[in-house]
Design a protein around this motif. Sequence first.
Motif, PDB file in Angstrom:
ATOM      1  N   ASN A 138     -13.583   0.491  15.319  1.00  0.00           N
ATOM      2  CA  ASN A 138     -14.450   1.068  14.281  1.00  0.00           C
ATOM      3  C   ASN A 138     -14.288   2.581  14.140  1.00  0.00           C
TER       4      ASN A 138
ATOM      5  N   ASN B   8      -7.521  -0.011   5.375  1.00  0.00           N
ATOM      6  CA  ASN B   8      -7.764  -0.908   6.520  1.00  0.00           C
ATOM      7  C   ASN B   8      -6.466  -1.263   7.266  1.00  0.00           C
TER       8      ASN B   8
ATOM      9  N   ASP C 221       0.825  -1.219   0.000  1.00  0.00           N
ATOM     10  CA  ASP C 221       0.000   0.000   0.000  1.00  0.00           C
ATOM     11  C   ASP C 221       0.856   1.264   0.000  1.00  0.00           C
TER      12      ASP C 221
ATOM     13  N   ASP D  62      -6.456   4.475   6.937  1.00  0.00           N
ATOM     14  CA  ASP D  62      -7.817   4.041   7.269  1.00  0.00           C
ATOM     15  C   ASP D  62      -8.515   3.459   6.039  1.00  0.00           C
ATOM     16  N   ASP D  63      -8.351   4.105   4.893  1.00  0.00           N
ATOM     17  CA  ASP D  63      -8.953   3.612   3.649  1.00  0.00           C
ATOM     18  C   ASP D  63      -8.403   2.246   3.252  1.00  0.00           C
TER      19      ASP D  63
END
Length: 572
Positions: A94, A131, A21, A128-129
Amino acid sequence: MKNVKESANFIWSIADLLRGDYKQSDYGKIILPLTVIRRLDCVLESTKADVLKKYDQLKTTNVENLDPILNKTAGFKFHNKSQFDFEKLIADPNNIASNLRNYINGFSEDAREIIEQFEFDNQINKMDDANLLFMVVKRFQEIDLHPDRISSMEMGYMFEELIRKFAEISNETAGEHFTPREVIKLMVNILFLNDRDILTKKGITKTIYDSCAGTGGMLSVAEEYLHELNPDARLEVFGQELNPESYAICKSDLLIKGQNASNIKKGNSISEDQLSNEKFDYLITNPPFGVKWEKFGKKVKEEHEQLGHGGRFGAGLPSVGDGSFLFLMHLMSKMKPEGSRLAIVFNGSPLFSGSPSKTKNESSIRQWIIENDFLEAVIALPNQLFYNTGISTYIWVISNHKPNNRKGKVQLINGVDFFKKMSKSLGDKRNELSDDHIAQITKIYGEFKEGDYSKVFDNKAFGYAKVTVERPERNAKGQVVSDKKGNPKPDSSLRDTENIPLLMDVQEYMEKEVLPHVPDAWIDHSKTNVGYEVNFTKYFYQYKPLRSLDDIRKDIMAIEQETDGLLKEVIG
């Protein structure tokens, strides 16, 4: 140091989560800020509940500036008033992004400004995008960076090891950011050596400045050393650093140690000196080697031309290809009139670069330093001590208040053989100084006498006059051509220069070295320029006699006999 290596390796392993990533060159954008944040979290842990309680009490009052009160409750010059810490962040997977932002915003202003240097907010959304955010924060929560386990000094080592690794995988220059700790210890030893009587007095306060502060290694070592000498002494540290991440790490370290973090400034100390009115007791730095300064050349040249010695660069300007001397002159401008001491790391170039001329250059800078009796010593270090270069390096020791026995003198110390091989190299760093080596070099410096590793010279021994030797123009018949005044007309094609030591009479030199070969030569004194250089190799050169032809012949015969059988095997 076991804790440091374990923690550094664990933090380094977290980067594996980012693989795919993130580009390798971007790993540091996440790992470094989170290491800082986790360290701050661990430091504040024991008083966090008290801070939250005090904050609740103060919210209903009319007190406008809560920071000083909450800082006092925290026991540091910073605090965090968010309900979150790393334990609570991982308890709510979350909402990890919004909670992490809430936590970061809960830091007091100084600490928040440090985190902002990393531009970490951009990475929160990206992780965050993908994960990744919860997994990465969870791994940081698992690492123990409490100060009772890892000291400030050890944290410095850890940050530098992480920076080195990230720079290595992204093909950047890691060594720009920091200096090996053993080199800093040697520099600090030498800076403080003659001041031990002063530094052991009760309640003494001194100041030290690093113009290329990096992650704060030099300032930290100096502070630790003074504390060992005298627990009651206080060393106020100041610095400036261009790289935002290194600046943030340096500032966070000071914040945790209770120093005034606002003493560390961000920016280029040459073109944007943010401590321009300050003077310091000690000055120490390792400027980048061979860095071009044309990007901010306009400001430097203006200061040189308009202010002269009223500014920092009156002695001259180095070539645009190497700004090392700019840092030295900058530091010297911050020495206290009553006396300061300075140590700086250079490569070999400042010892001899620049030829004497009417324009003020490196040679005239050396002349100004030596003729004003500022240069105390030059120490040659072993090769391969630094992470990003294997070249020769030197420590210059400068003082504007030399002790009587050093006045008018310069000491050269040859420390190139004082090293041990590392079990595992780090970049270009394959050698290191042991504590014994540091003690030996410091002792040689302190004794200030001639020996195998130490030479002492009068200041003038490094100076020379660059003279222009003219010879007359001759006509076709070989007769000397005269000018309108009847003087011999110089022939530019026969013009030459000679470097004559200042300790030698010019006419005597001419009669001994020049006139026996060309009796018709003379010196044009209007073109004479004085220069200074420190030819280190010449002063410590040891003649090794050539091997005899018989010895060489015997070796060749022995090799031939050894290889004779092998040759037959190959051919056969």
